[in-house]
Design a protein around this motif. Structure first.
Motif, mmCIF file in Angstrom:
data_model
loop_
_atom_site.group_PDB
_atom_site.id
_atom_site.type_symbol
_atom_site.label_atom_id
_atom_site.label_comp_id
_atom_site.label_asym_id
_atom_site.label_seq_id
_atom_site.Cartn_x
_atom_site.Cartn_y
_atom_site.Cartn_z
ATOM 1 N N ASN A 287 0.837 -1.191 0.000
ATOM 2 C CA ASN A 287 0.000 0.000 0.000
ATOM 3 C C ASN A 287 0.876 1.245 0.000
ATOM 4 O OD1 ASN A 287 -2.478 -1.364 0.126
ATOM 5 N ND2 ASN A 287 -2.231 -1.703 2.325
ATOM 6 N N SER A 288 0.448 2.247 -0.707
ATOM 7 C CA SER A 288 1.140 3.529 -0.717
ATOM 8 C C SER A 288 0.128 4.600 -1.093
ATOM 9 C CB SER A 288 2.305 3.525 -1.722
ATOM 10 O OG SER A 288 1.812 3.566 -3.042
ATOM 11 N N ARG A 289 0.564 5.841 -1.006
ATOM 12 C CA ARG A 289 -0.353 6.925 -1.331
ATOM 13 C C ARG A 289 -0.672 6.980 -2.821
ATOM 14 N NH1 ARG A 289 2.417 11.673 -2.981
ATOM 15 N NH2 ARG A 289 4.700 11.496 -2.934
ATOM 16 N N PHE A 290 0.076 6.169 -3.600
ATOM 17 C CA PHE A 290 -0.180 6.144 -5.046
ATOM 18 C C PHE A 290 -1.189 5.053 -5.426
ATOM 19 C CE2 PHE A 290 4.348 7.229 -4.363
ATOM 20 C CZ PHE A 290 4.269 8.587 -4.678
ATOM 21 N N GLY A 291 -1.574 4.243 -4.461
ATOM 22 C CA GLY A 291 -2.419 3.102 -4.745
ATOM 23 C C GLY A 291 -3.812 3.446 -5.229
ATOM 24 N N TYR A 292 -4.210 4.696 -5.093
ATOM 25 C CA TYR A 292 -5.560 5.078 -5.509
ATOM 26 C C TYR A 292 -5.784 4.852 -7.007
ATOM 27 C CZ TYR A 292 -3.959 9.282 -7.909
ATOM 28 O OH TYR A 292 -3.365 10.149 -8.793
#
Length: 283
Positions: free
Chosen positions: A3-8
């Protein structure tokens, strides 16, 4: 996947799951193969080497680790191949894109890798990208639609090959131009084409290689002593019956491993092929 903040960005992926409980036909077609065949000197109207290569690529695809437990039947003619997956197939969660790209990539890679075995004196030319195939997946609700699909493809094989055989006989043996041959055959029916072949060139179409007339069927043929699984398994709450059904399921999964992959050129247009000759294909 971490998971990361780019996963969206995954929210933009669309679901392409195929309907559950349907038969799946993965159909591959050569892209630009008229030009490809001319460039590589394929014999007309049929090049046995090219057809054998297609069959070998299809067998290699079916026997790949990813697909060998899933393909029930395959049919090929010219530069196309159709692969049948059963209604219980759960390959890649029945995702259209994953299944299709796997078939296309394995088949194309197999075609390229096997080329030299069938055309040892003809280097594979790749100045325009080399041989390539596109594909589609069609879903069919039941057994009868699948039977009719493969009958359709074999009937198409006969129609195309009869035309091409007559067309090239008029050119190669009759001395006609391409335009004259097309004009001669315009509006003719099968019986008239057969008459042209026999009376003008002494060719009995019915005696030509069935590979050309019927196409190629690839299937898993049970070894002697191995029976195909029952078409339907009745459910039961009885523990003894449940145990027996579980054994049947286990045996069904091992059918492929205890069978041999064969290529035949039989008449699928006859209902008896599906009910008596090869009844285990759709079971």
């Amino acid at each position: 996947m971490a998971n990361s903040r780019f996963g969206y960005v995954r929210q933009y992926e669309l679901s392409d799951a195929l309907l559950p409980g349907t038969f799946l036909v993965v159909r591959l077609d050569g892209k630009g193969f008229h030009r490809f065949s001319d460039k590589h000197g394929f014999e007309k109207p049929n090049d046995r080497r090219a057809l054998d290569l297609m069959n070998a690529a299809a067998c290699r695809t079916i026997q790949s680790d990813t697909l060998r437990q899933h393909v029930l039947l395959a049919f090929g003619e010219s530069d196309e191949y159709s692969f049948l997956l059963g209604p219980k197939c759960s390959l890649f969660g029945r995702r259209n894109s994953k299944i299709l790209t796997t078939f296309v990539s394995i088949f194309t890679a197999s075609y390229v890798l096997l080329w030299h075995q069938f055309f040892p004196n003809m280097p594979l030319q790749a100045d325009d990208g080399g041989p390539s195939f596109d594909g589609r997946i069609v879903q069919y609700p039941g057994r009868q639609e699948i039977i009719d699909y493969f009958k359709w493809r074999q009937a198409d094989t006969h129609i195309n090959n009869l035309y091409n055989t007559t067309f090239w006989a008029l050119i190669q043996q009759g001395g006609m131009t391409v335009q004259e041959a097309h004009k001669t055959l315009g509006g003719t029916v099968s019986s008239e084409k057969n008459q042209i072949l026999f009376t003008r060139f002494g060719i009995n179409y019915a005696k030509l290689d069935p590979l050309f007339r019927r196409g190629s069927i690839i299937l898993w043929e049970p070894e002697q002593g191995v029976s195909a699984p029952a078409e339907k398994e009745k459910e039961s709450q009885d523990q003894g019956e449940v145990a027996r059904q579980q054994e049947k399921k286990k045996a069904s999964k091992s059918i492929v491993s205890s069978s041999k992959l064969v290529i035949v050129h039989e008449d699928m247009l006859k209902d008896a092929w599906w009910t008596d000759i090869r009844p285990y294909v759709l079971q």
